[in-house]
Design a protein around this motif. Structure first.
Motif, PDB file in Angstrom:
ATOM      1  N   GLY A  80      -5.176 -11.060 -55.502  1.00  0.00           N
ATOM      2  CA  GLY A  80      -4.120 -10.450 -56.286  1.00  0.00           C
ATOM      3  C   GLY A  80      -2.849 -10.183 -55.515  1.00  0.00           C
ATOM      4  O   GLY A  80      -2.102  -9.259 -55.840  1.00  0.00           O
ATOM      5  N   ILE A  81      -2.590 -11.003 -54.483  1.00  0.00           N
ATOM      6  CA  ILE A  81      -1.376 -10.825 -53.684  1.00  0.00           C
ATOM      7  C   ILE A  81      -0.515 -12.077 -53.769  1.00  0.00           C
ATOM      8  O   ILE A  81      -0.967 -13.140 -54.206  1.00  0.00           O
ATOM      9  N   THR A  82       0.739 -11.954 -53.343  1.00  0.00           N
ATOM     10  CA  THR A  82       1.676 -13.072 -53.335  1.00  0.00           C
ATOM     11  C   THR A  82       2.122 -13.337 -51.908  1.00  0.00           C
ATOM     12  O   THR A  82       2.451 -12.402 -51.166  1.00  0.00           O
ATOM     13  N   LEU A  83       2.136 -14.602 -51.526  1.00  0.00           N
ATOM     14  CA  LEU A  83       2.569 -14.990 -50.194  1.00  0.00           C
ATOM     15  C   LEU A  83       4.075 -15.192 -50.178  1.00  0.00           C
ATOM     16  O   LEU A  83       4.609 -15.952 -50.979  1.00  0.00           O
ATOM     17  N   ARG A  84       4.753 -14.514 -49.262  1.00  0.00           N
ATOM     18  CA  ARG A  84       6.198 -14.688 -49.108  1.00  0.00           C
ATOM     19  C   ARG A  84       6.425 -15.782 -48.077  1.00  0.00           C
ATOM     20  O   ARG A  84       6.098 -15.615 -46.897  1.00  0.00           O
ATOM     21  N   VAL A  85       6.996 -16.913 -48.534  1.00  0.00           N
ATOM     22  CA  VAL A  85       7.094 -18.109 -47.704  1.00  0.00           C
ATOM     23  C   VAL A  85       8.552 -18.548 -47.594  1.00  0.00           C
ATOM     24  O   VAL A  85       9.274 -18.589 -48.598  1.00  0.00           O
ATOM     25  N   TYR A  86       8.974 -18.899 -46.374  1.00  0.00           N
ATOM     26  CA  TYR A  86      10.312 -19.431 -46.120  1.00  0.00           C
ATOM     27  C   TYR A  86      10.175 -20.809 -45.483  1.00  0.00           C
ATOM     28  O   TYR A  86       9.275 -21.039 -44.664  1.00  0.00           O
ATOM     29  N   GLY A  87      11.068 -21.719 -45.860  1.00  0.00           N
ATOM     30  CA  GLY A  87      11.043 -23.054 -45.277  1.00  0.00           C
ATOM     31  C   GLY A  87      12.229 -23.873 -45.740  1.00  0.00           C
ATOM     32  O   GLY A  87      13.046 -23.413 -46.558  1.00  0.00           O
ATOM     33  N   PRO A  88      12.373 -25.104 -45.219  1.00  0.00           N
ATOM     34  CA  PRO A  88      13.496 -25.954 -45.612  1.00  0.00           C
ATOM     35  C   PRO A  88      13.510 -26.225 -47.113  1.00  0.00           C
ATOM     36  O   PRO A  88      12.461 -26.258 -47.763  1.00  0.00           O
ATOM     37  N   ARG A  89      14.691 -26.448 -47.650  1.00  0.00           N
ATOM     38  CA  ARG A  89      14.861 -26.619 -49.089  1.00  0.00           C
ATOM     39  C   ARG A  89      14.066 -27.805 -49.632  1.00  0.00           C
ATOM     40  O   ARG A  89      13.648 -27.803 -50.791  1.00  0.00           O
ATOM     41  N   ASP A  90      13.842 -28.848 -48.817  1.00  0.00           N
ATOM     42  CA  ASP A  90      13.175 -30.037 -49.347  1.00  0.00           C
ATOM     43  C   ASP A  90      11.645 -29.925 -49.355  1.00  0.00           C
ATOM     44  O   ASP A  90      10.964 -30.886 -49.693  1.00  0.00           O
ATOM     45  N   HIS A 112      11.114 -19.102 -50.535  1.00  0.00           N
ATOM     46  CA  HIS A 112      12.544 -18.918 -50.291  1.00  0.00           C
ATOM     47  C   HIS A 112      13.038 -20.106 -49.470  1.00  0.00           C
ATOM     48  O   HIS A 112      12.583 -20.328 -48.341  1.00  0.00           O
ATOM     49  N   SER A 113      13.955 -20.879 -50.026  1.00  0.00           N
ATOM     50  CA  SER A 113      14.425 -22.088 -49.353  1.00  0.00           C
ATOM     51  C   SER A 113      15.549 -21.775 -48.370  1.00  0.00           C
ATOM     52  O   SER A 113      16.356 -20.871 -48.576  1.00  0.00           O
ATOM     53  N   ILE A 114      15.567 -22.552 -47.300  1.00  0.00           N
ATOM     54  CA  ILE A 114      16.576 -22.420 -46.251  1.00  0.00           C
ATOM     55  C   ILE A 114      17.252 -23.771 -46.070  1.00  0.00           C
ATOM     56  O   ILE A 114      16.573 -24.805 -45.994  1.00  0.00           O
ATOM     57  N   PRO A 141      14.127 -32.997 -42.622  1.00  0.00           N
ATOM     58  CA  PRO A 141      14.761 -31.703 -42.386  1.00  0.00           C
ATOM     59  C   PRO A 141      13.745 -30.706 -41.826  1.00  0.00           C
ATOM     60  O   PRO A 141      12.643 -30.547 -42.372  1.00  0.00           O
ATOM     61  N   ALA A 142      14.110 -30.063 -40.724  1.00  0.00           N
ATOM     62  CA  ALA A 142      13.166 -29.189 -40.034  1.00  0.00           C
ATOM     63  C   ALA A 142      13.897 -27.996 -39.440  1.00  0.00           C
ATOM     64  O   ALA A 142      15.101 -28.045 -39.163  1.00  0.00           O
ATOM     65  N   LEU A 143      13.152 -26.917 -39.246  1.00  0.00           N
ATOM     66  CA  LEU A 143      13.707 -25.674 -38.730  1.00  0.00           C
ATOM     67  C   LEU A 143      13.000 -25.246 -37.459  1.00  0.00           C
ATOM     68  O   LEU A 143      11.798 -25.498 -37.272  1.00  0.00           O
ATOM     69  N   ALA A 144      13.740 -24.598 -36.585  1.00  0.00           N
ATOM     70  CA  ALA A 144      13.182 -23.854 -35.460  1.00  0.00           C
ATOM     71  C   ALA A 144      13.477 -22.379 -35.718  1.00  0.00           C
ATOM     72  O   ALA A 144      14.476 -22.042 -36.374  1.00  0.00           O
ATOM     73  N   TYR A 145      12.606 -21.500 -35.222  1.00  0.00           N
ATOM     74  CA  TYR A 145      12.733 -20.075 -35.523  1.00  0.00           C
ATOM     75  C   TYR A 145      12.784 -19.221 -34.257  1.00  0.00           C
ATOM     76  O   TYR A 145      12.136 -19.540 -33.255  1.00  0.00           O
ATOM     77  N   ARG A 146      13.520 -18.135 -34.356  1.00  0.00           N
ATOM     78  CA  ARG A 146      13.554 -17.092 -33.325  1.00  0.00           C
ATOM     79  C   ARG A 146      13.143 -15.785 -33.986  1.00  0.00           C
ATOM     80  O   ARG A 146      13.641 -15.452 -35.074  1.00  0.00           O
TER      81      ARG A 146
END
Length: 249
Positions: A80-90, A112-114, A141-146
């Motif tokens: 019953g939970i929702t995963l908050r996910v961020y990643g590239p728009r594609d 949430h798209s980036i 398209p790819a992301l690096a994170y800090r």
């Protein structure tokens, strides 16, 4: 801040390594970075569960970084939970869940798209942390994170990438850089063709960024060879074994 490696391998590597996935603990918050195949099993094996994850960061849409998200969603919905996910728009989660025959479970994912950019930008601010992203130099398209905590500690994760000045700038003066090492010295041409870096190139990125420690991940079939580190300390990741960033300072 602690980093718990869940998996450290590439898409084609020793199955004991697992697909690369990392859990970052900051006080009472937990951030999961990349969700390749087997991430749920690795998470449970290391003593955690889906309901203990506050945020998921996806670097790109290749299978060894995202295929495990569907399993996490199944268990999240059962809790019953929702995963908050961020990643590239594609990143096409609708297409992924449709292909797997479980489109109804996409409701357990808040995506949430980036838009990848060579300039660092803050993408998430939590109660204990700040997440900054830049574009990596990969074949999609790819992301690096800090990730920075409230005490000033910081780690950076390259995701899959060729050597990149954007990642040098992103990880500037962090304690730990987690960088992919898909090839050994002498395989630069083949590695770059597939959007990857060699061990020696990861060391050079760490040196230019001024980080104290480098953790190599995303090994393929051959064991990584690291030489000429010249002041860069190497942290060897072991699945389920926490790395305490405070102790590295």
């Amino acid at each position: 801040m602690r980093v718990i490696p869940l998996g450290i391998g590439g898409w084609v590597s020793n199955p004991l390594l697992g697909n690369v996935s990392l859990l970052v603990e900051i006080n009472n918050s937990r951030i999961l970075i990349d969700t390749g195949e087997g991430t749920y099993r690795a998470l449970r094996t290391c003593g955690f569960d889906v309901n203990k994850v506050d945020l998921i960061l996806i670097t790109h849409r290749h299978g060894d970084h995202i295929m495990g998200l569907s399993t996490l969603a199944l268990f999240a919905r059962s809790m019953g939970i929702t995963l908050r996910v961020y990643g590239p728009r594609d990143v096409d989660l609708q297409g992924l869940f449709n292909a797997l025959g479980i489109p109804q479970y996409l409701s357990a994912v808040d995506f949430h798209s980036i838009d990848p950019s060579p300039e660092p930008s803050t993408v998430v601010i939590g109660r204990d942390y700040r997440v900054t992203a830049v574009s990596a130099d990969h074949t999609v398209p790819a992301l690096a994170y800090r990730i920075e905590d409230s005490d000033g500690s910081c780690i950076a994760y390259s995701g899959d990438t060729r050597p990149s000045k954007s990642i040098v700038n992103l990880s500037r003066d962090c304690t730990l850089l987690i960088h992919e090492v898909s090839g050994n010295p002498g395989t630069e041409e083949a590695s770059h063709l597939h959007g990857h870096s060699t061990t020696s190139e990861a060391i050079q990125v760490a040196r230019e960024a001024g980080v104290k420690y480098l953790m190599p991940v995303h090994y393929y079939v051959e064991s990584p060879i690291l030489s000429g580190t010249q002041g860069i300390n190497i942290v060897i990741p072991v699945p389920c074994t926490p790395i305490d960033i405070q102790k590295l300072k």
